[in-house]
Scaffold this motif. Sequence first.
Motif, mmCIF file in Angstrom:
data_model
loop_
_atom_site.group_PDB
_atom_site.id
_atom_site.type_symbol
_atom_site.label_atom_id
_atom_site.label_comp_id
_atom_site.label_asym_id
_atom_site.label_seq_id
_atom_site.Cartn_x
_atom_site.Cartn_y
_atom_site.Cartn_z
ATOM 1 N N LEU A 164 0.819 -1.303 0.001
ATOM 2 C CA LEU A 164 0.028 -0.012 0.075
ATOM 3 C C LEU A 164 0.810 1.203 -0.013
ATOM 4 O O LEU A 164 0.607 2.157 -0.832
ATOM 5 C CB LEU A 164 -1.066 -0.032 1.276
ATOM 6 C CG LEU A 164 -2.190 -0.836 1.275
ATOM 7 C CD1 LEU A 164 -2.738 -0.893 2.428
ATOM 8 C CD2 LEU A 164 -3.051 -0.346 0.205
ATOM 9 N N LEU A 165 1.999 1.118 0.906
ATOM 10 C CA LEU A 165 2.748 2.409 0.959
ATOM 11 C C LEU A 165 3.577 2.648 -0.507
ATOM 12 O O LEU A 165 3.642 3.816 -0.908
ATOM 13 C CB LEU A 165 3.639 2.453 2.148
ATOM 14 C CG LEU A 165 2.984 2.234 3.398
ATOM 15 C CD1 LEU A 165 4.207 1.885 4.515
ATOM 16 C CD2 LEU A 165 2.725 3.854 3.854
ATOM 17 N N ILE A 166 4.144 1.747 -0.984
ATOM 18 C CA ILE A 166 4.832 1.678 -2.072
ATOM 19 C C ILE A 166 4.017 1.985 -3.358
ATOM 20 O O ILE A 166 4.393 3.080 -3.974
ATOM 21 C CB ILE A 166 5.751 0.505 -2.504
ATOM 22 C CG1 ILE A 166 6.795 0.291 -1.048
ATOM 23 C CG2 ILE A 166 6.608 0.654 -3.772
ATOM 24 C CD1 ILE A 166 7.477 -0.713 -1.218
ATOM 25 N N VAL A 167 3.073 1.104 -3.727
ATOM 26 C CA VAL A 167 2.142 1.222 -4.757
ATOM 27 C C VAL A 167 1.596 2.536 -4.655
ATOM 28 O O VAL A 167 1.310 3.415 -5.672
ATOM 29 C CB VAL A 167 1.321 0.149 -4.779
ATOM 30 C CG1 VAL A 167 0.407 0.439 -6.111
ATOM 31 C CG2 VAL A 167 2.169 -1.121 -5.191
ATOM 32 N N THR A 168 0.800 2.857 -3.716
ATOM 33 C CA THR A 168 0.052 4.228 -3.594
ATOM 34 C C THR A 168 0.870 5.431 -3.477
ATOM 35 O O THR A 168 0.492 6.463 -4.366
ATOM 36 C CB THR A 168 -0.723 4.211 -2.052
ATOM 37 O OG1 THR A 168 -1.342 3.337 -1.896
ATOM 38 C CG2 THR A 168 -1.515 5.569 -1.914
ATOM 39 N N GLN A 169 2.067 5.410 -3.189
ATOM 40 C CA GLN A 169 3.294 6.478 -3.438
ATOM 41 C C GLN A 169 3.600 6.695 -4.877
ATOM 42 O O GLN A 169 3.466 7.816 -5.340
ATOM 43 C CB GLN A 169 4.185 6.479 -2.271
ATOM 44 C CG GLN A 169 3.809 6.757 -0.929
ATOM 45 C CD GLN A 169 5.076 6.682 -0.034
ATOM 46 O OE1 GLN A 169 5.996 7.179 -0.238
ATOM 47 N NE2 GLN A 169 4.802 6.351 1.177
ATOM 48 N N LEU A 170 3.916 5.688 -5.263
ATOM 49 C CA LEU A 170 4.279 5.656 -6.786
ATOM 50 C C LEU A 170 2.944 6.109 -7.775
ATOM 51 O O LEU A 170 3.249 7.188 -8.557
ATOM 52 C CB LEU A 170 4.367 4.437 -7.367
ATOM 53 C CG LEU A 170 5.937 3.813 -6.785
ATOM 54 C CD1 LEU A 170 6.190 2.223 -7.229
ATOM 55 C CD2 LEU A 170 7.103 4.677 -7.339
ATOM 56 N N VAL A 171 1.806 5.665 -7.312
ATOM 57 C CA VAL A 171 0.515 6.284 -8.136
ATOM 58 C C VAL A 171 0.488 7.952 -7.756
ATOM 59 O O VAL A 171 0.210 8.634 -8.737
ATOM 60 C CB VAL A 171 -0.534 5.545 -7.683
ATOM 61 C CG1 VAL A 171 -1.787 6.033 -8.361
ATOM 62 C CG2 VAL A 171 -0.447 3.933 -8.277
ATOM 63 N N ASN A 172 0.376 8.171 -6.574
ATOM 64 C CA ASN A 172 0.144 9.571 -6.190
ATOM 65 C C ASN A 172 1.240 10.339 -6.914
ATOM 66 O O ASN A 172 0.977 11.577 -7.235
ATOM 67 C CB ASN A 172 0.269 9.638 -4.622
ATOM 68 C CG ASN A 172 -1.022 9.088 -3.965
ATOM 69 O OD1 ASN A 172 -1.865 8.950 -4.652
ATOM 70 N ND2 ASN A 172 -0.847 8.891 -2.649
#
Length: 672
Positions: A469-477
Amino acid sequence: MTTQGELLSPTPGLAEVLKGGSWTQPTCPCCCSKNVEPLLLVQLADSVDPVTKKWIISRLEAPVRDGGAALLVHSGEDDAGNVVILSAPRCTQLRVTEDLGMWKPYKDGNMVAFSYDDRNSFRNIDDMQVFLTLAERQHVVKYQLGSLRAKKDRTIPGVPESRGVLLARESIFRKLEKVGVIKTVIALHDQRQLADLAKAWYSGWQLLGQPLDSIQAYFGTTVAFYFSFLDFYTWALVPPAILGVVLTLFPFASGTAAKASGGEGKEEEPGLPVSGLMVQAMFSMLWSTLVMELWKRRTAALSYRWGTPLLNERYAEPRPGYTGPMGRNPITGRPEPRFSEWEHKLRVGLSVPVVGFFLGLVALGMAAFYHFEAAARDFHKSEGTWLSVPLLYVPSLAHILYTNMLGSLYGNVALGLTEWENHRDESSFQNHHTTKVLLFSFFNCFAVLFHIAFIKEDLALLRKRLASLLIVTQLVNQCTEVLVPYLVDTFLSDGAKKPKEDDPEEDRIRAQGRLPPFPGLFPEYIELLVQYGYLSLFSCVYPLTAVLLLINNVTEIRTDAFKICRLFRKPSSAPVSDIGVWQPAFEVLGFVSVISNCWLLLLSPGVRQFCQEGGFSSRNALLFAILVEHVLIFGKMILAFVIPDEPAWISLKKQEFEFRSMQAFNQQKLQR
């Protein structure tokens, strides 16, 4: 058909019109000025009747005693156009400043609540562009629009009687929006001031640190408090980030960590040593308490510096959507709608089951997702063909579609419920609406994690889910907040930003209408709250959480600044003294984090192995965890009580203000 961007006719140029001196002429000598500053642009319907526009202008420029807004009005190109440009004379700006309870620098240098009768004792009173910020001057105009009310029952000229009936004391501005006469209101940019702010804010090489006073002066306290909190929170991530790196790379407990082995289907994965888990959990409790208590102190200092420590919203005009039988305000004596307090509280109470129903639908959707996912997996195992592979993705796709549709429906329901509750003050309306959406968003974000942690008791899966969640969400954001805005601003908006050769000033004003409206700060606060939840609730499972959040927020400051300056219309909001309902939301998360970390410790394989080796039964371990949880909550409450919410000098300034107010009141009584 005129599009949103075609706010003005091509001829004559707006710059020529504004220089033509067609503004309303104020009757007060102190308000007369050769130069009038355009503050707001009101776009009317394309087919607005000239009679309707003339009536609107007459109401906007009429004195307050005659039921008007006492504003300076420019009709745009001509009386038949669909644009009205607004400004405010000096006396109107000063009287609204007093109505709002704004504090301004007094002649002795102290910040004091502004008084119109004592206006000559305040600094810079003769220069309104210094005495009030651009954001405050624009809010004055918007405040006057909202306070414009009908003196008696009547019909809006040029509008069919079936739609244009105005009741006594009904908000004229809100009625014109409902019937479609007013399309939008735009706060105009000051291009020179915006360029200076951008250079000091996001165009340089600075990583952290914000020009908060300049942000407050240009965008207002609502935006300034958000960026101040983002800056404060980002710096606060440094200590837990350092601790997370130390615990991950250099475990200080001897021996290897216990493996997260468990029941059937649970993977084994090394975790932190028991002592490391306890250090992380204890630090999380202390950190969350200190961060919020120190932020309260910073809030008090900023609100004093920006002149908003004690706002008089309860004595101001009610919000335009407030309805009820006509009466008189018992404090001010002004006629206004009155609505019984018990009925208002009853409506608020009746909204709770509706919100709970939608939260239940979220839980139901999550349960259905797990059920159908297991069924699809079993079917694939039994069939084992390539035709059954797509079925494995159907539950996830269906769940995403379900949550999106439910979120859209709930957003409309939450807004309708808050309107139905009939809040008098704008801040009360915003707080209740935000709370409703916040509960839904929080439940939607954390329900799965809580289910994995406390129902499935699979800490290895929780750690993997949290990391993804932290890695994917931040990349998307970062992609959506940096790359997409950059491409839009560079390519799609390039033609709109090029000034015309014959009238560049007109084109700049037109371009502001082509920008989308500012979506508000709710998504930004939700992102920070979710971050804070990941860190405070589950950091003992994944200590590197703070490191990833710190990296994200360093760029978040710059991208948010770029978006608000370049990609949206200029926001206009009322002065505020804090971050509102978000403050208790973060504090509640801090208390929940104590419970969460204690139970995660109890569920961790390392602690279970330690209890077994020490001869502790499951019952005794549970009782000990409950005892530790209560002790930590009690310690958290003591720590919050010991740290004052305000610096001593702020408390002293407020006491001085109360003493002066009492002296002034006694002097008035003696004079009578």
